[in-house]
Design an enzyme around this catalytic site. Structure first.
Site, mmCIF file in Angstrom:
data_model
loop_
_atom_site.group_PDB
_atom_site.id
_atom_site.type_symbol
_atom_site.label_atom_id
_atom_site.label_comp_id
_atom_site.label_asym_id
_atom_site.label_seq_id
_atom_site.Cartn_x
_atom_site.Cartn_y
_atom_site.Cartn_z
ATOM 1 C CG ASP A 1 29.101 -31.406 6.380
ATOM 2 O OD1 ASP A 1 29.583 -32.353 7.025
ATOM 3 O OD2 ASP A 1 29.645 -30.925 5.370
ATOM 4 N NE ARG B 1 30.911 -37.665 -8.923
ATOM 5 C CZ ARG B 1 31.356 -36.463 -9.286
ATOM 6 N NH1 ARG B 1 30.498 -35.506 -9.577
ATOM 7 N NH2 ARG B 1 32.645 -36.223 -9.370
ATOM 8 C CG ASP C 1 24.925 -30.613 -13.600
ATOM 9 O OD1 ASP C 1 24.740 -30.349 -14.808
ATOM 10 O OD2 ASP C 1 26.054 -30.691 -13.087
ATOM 11 C CD GLU D 1 26.641 -38.034 -14.972
ATOM 12 O OE1 GLU D 1 27.771 -37.723 -15.399
ATOM 13 O OE2 GLU D 1 26.166 -37.553 -13.941
ATOM 14 C CG HIS E 1 28.500 -34.100 -14.574
ATOM 15 N ND1 HIS E 1 28.757 -35.335 -14.059
ATOM 16 C CD2 HIS E 1 29.153 -33.235 -13.753
ATOM 17 C CE1 HIS E 1 29.521 -35.243 -12.994
ATOM 18 N NE2 HIS E 1 29.785 -33.955 -12.785
HETATM 19 P P1 NAD Z 1 33.771 -30.755 -0.461
HETATM 20 O O1 NAD Z 1 34.655 -31.931 -0.233
HETATM 21 O O2 NAD Z 1 34.333 -29.374 -0.282
HETATM 22 O O3 NAD Z 1 32.480 -30.869 0.508
HETATM 23 C C1 NAD Z 1 31.772 -32.040 0.738
HETATM 24 C C2 NAD Z 1 31.119 -31.911 2.106
HETATM 25 O O4 NAD Z 1 30.238 -33.020 2.302
HETATM 26 C C3 NAD Z 1 32.116 -31.940 3.275
HETATM 27 O O5 NAD Z 1 31.952 -30.786 4.103
HETATM 28 C C4 NAD Z 1 31.758 -33.214 4.047
HETATM 29 O O6 NAD Z 1 31.902 -33.060 5.454
HETATM 30 C C5 NAD Z 1 30.282 -33.381 3.688
HETATM 31 N N1 NAD Z 1 29.790 -34.736 3.845
HETATM 32 C C6 NAD Z 1 30.411 -35.921 3.553
HETATM 33 N N2 NAD Z 1 29.581 -36.947 3.835
HETATM 34 C C7 NAD Z 1 28.431 -36.416 4.298
HETATM 35 C C8 NAD Z 1 27.197 -36.978 4.760
HETATM 36 N N3 NAD Z 1 27.002 -38.307 4.774
HETATM 37 N N4 NAD Z 1 26.219 -36.130 5.160
HETATM 38 C C9 NAD Z 1 26.397 -34.784 5.144
HETATM 39 N N5 NAD Z 1 27.558 -34.202 4.745
HETATM 40 C C10 NAD Z 1 28.556 -35.012 4.326
HETATM 41 O O7 NAD Z 1 33.190 -30.918 -1.925
HETATM 42 P P2 NAD Z 1 32.459 -29.802 -2.821
HETATM 43 O O8 NAD Z 1 33.458 -29.070 -3.630
HETATM 44 O O9 NAD Z 1 31.532 -29.025 -1.955
HETATM 45 O O10 NAD Z 1 31.630 -30.738 -3.818
HETATM 46 C C11 NAD Z 1 30.661 -31.671 -3.329
HETATM 47 C C12 NAD Z 1 30.429 -32.770 -4.359
HETATM 48 O O11 NAD Z 1 29.824 -32.184 -5.513
HETATM 49 C C13 NAD Z 1 31.732 -33.402 -4.867
HETATM 50 O O12 NAD Z 1 32.079 -34.541 -4.125
HETATM 51 C C14 NAD Z 1 31.414 -33.767 -6.307
HETATM 52 O O13 NAD Z 1 30.988 -35.108 -6.359
HETATM 53 C C15 NAD Z 1 30.257 -32.859 -6.680
HETATM 54 N N6 NAD Z 1 30.584 -31.822 -7.689
HETATM 55 C C16 NAD Z 1 29.902 -31.806 -8.877
HETATM 56 C C17 NAD Z 1 30.137 -30.799 -9.805
HETATM 57 C C18 NAD Z 1 29.344 -30.711 -11.089
HETATM 58 O O14 NAD Z 1 29.825 -30.154 -12.077
HETATM 59 N N7 NAD Z 1 28.138 -31.203 -11.134
HETATM 60 C C19 NAD Z 1 31.115 -29.824 -9.543
HETATM 61 C C20 NAD Z 1 31.781 -29.850 -8.326
HETATM 62 C C21 NAD Z 1 31.498 -30.845 -7.398
#
Ligand code: NAD
Length: 302
Positions: free
Chosen positions: A169, A226, A250, A255, A274
């Protein structure tokens, strides 16, 4: 009016209904563009999940809008620039479903390593087969891509299981011993790759035929972020030709994916609709956070 266009936990609805007697809730409104446009014209607050497209077109139709509440954390359906221009506040329950996501990831990783679904289906068919090919998580290498709320929650649990961690990250502070300088360095030869980055132009099809070629044939890819992070055709090919051991999906590019879903039919794909972050616990926390946040904005003079 407080307008809610997608499913919300009853606790959130209760908080909002006590606060304002003009709450309009239709969990399917995001599928009815004309009705949505009519309702949003009267809304002071709009509460959505990930299906309602909160874009310039919608915001233009909402002259009274002061706040948008997002019942989740991914923001790819929300044009934040447009909200800023209109001074509409955005309430996001950062981290409220991170534990649910992390427990899903570790649970699926164990289920995959131990082949639980296959054994359960064999038993249903009356077959008592004591397969000893299952593996442990301890000692395996886990690549965590994205070290935000969910990535951190996964890493801390994986550490407790005795896994070796590699974390990529470039925007987050990562412990030196886990940090990698590139995505390729993190995933090359890792046993399990778990994706926790938002959908952006940089992360679209992060897993493609080129990056899949870096993985071991025993590797497992887990995607709870996603669907668009994975080129599904390339993934299907890698799984069918046994270049990859399996995938936990997931989230999907489309979807729901439809009836001819070849990926979900494969025995080495564990797929769910999801729900990684969707538990009763996380939904209560999210609904409370968003409902209280919306109330606070509507009460303020901001
Ligand atoms: P978050 O914003 O806390 O963390 C995302 C992290 O990704 C950040 O630390 C950011 O620096 C990093 N990042 C951004 N671009 C990047 C790249 N190109 N390479 C490496 N790292 C990169 O979000 P989160 O709560 O950890 O959730 C992450 C993603 O998961 C969300 O954006 C959402 O789309 C998805 N999500 C899905 C579900 C589900 O039910 N399936 C639930 C929660 C979140």
């Amino acid at each position: 009016m407080i307008l809610i266009t997608e499913m919300i936990h009853p606790i959130g609805l209760d908080i909002l209904s006590r606060y304002d007697d003009d709450v309009y809730y239709d969990p399917d409104l995001h599928q009815k563009p004309e009705a949505l446009a009519d309702r949003v014209a009267l809304a002071r607050a709009l509460i959505v999940r990930n299906k309602t497209q909160v874009n310039a077109e919608l915001i233009e139709r909402a002259p009274y809008l002061r706040v948008v509440g997002r019942l989740g954390v991914g923001l790819d359906n929300i044009d934040q620039g447009v909200l800023q221009q209109r001074s509409v506040r955005l309430i996001v329950p950062q981290g409220a479903n991170a534990v649910s996501v992390a427990e899903y990831v570790l649970g699926m990783a164990i289920a995959f390593q131990r082949r639980f679904p296959r054994m359960m289906s064999q038993l249903r068919q009356g077959q008592w087969i004591r397969d000893m090919s299952g593996g442990e998580l301890a000692g395996k290498t886990l690549a965590v891509i994205g070290y935000g709320k969910a990535g951190q929650a996964v890493a801390i649990r994986a550490q407790a299981f005795g896994m070796k961690l590699r974390i990529y990250d470039p925007y987050a502070e990562v412990e030196d011993s886990w940090k990698t300088e590139s995505f390729e360095e993190a995933v090359e030869g890792a046993d399990i790759i778990s994706l926790h980055v938002p959908l952006t132009p940089q992360t679209y099809h992060l897993i493609n035929s080129l990056t899949l070629s870096l993985l071991h044939s025993h590797s497992l890819v887990i995607n709870t972020s996603r669907g668009e992070l994975i080129d599904e055709l390339a993934l299907l090919k890698a799984l069918e030709t046994e270049k990859l051991a399996g995938a936990v999906l997931d989230v999907r590019e489309k979807e729901p994916p439809g009836p001819q879903d070849r990926l979900a039919m494969l025995p080495n794909v564990f797929s769910t609709p999801h729900i990684a972050g969707l538990t009763e616990d996380s939904q209560i926390a999210i609904a409370r956070y968003v409902a209280e946040g919306v109330k606070e904005v509507l009460d303020s003079n901001l």
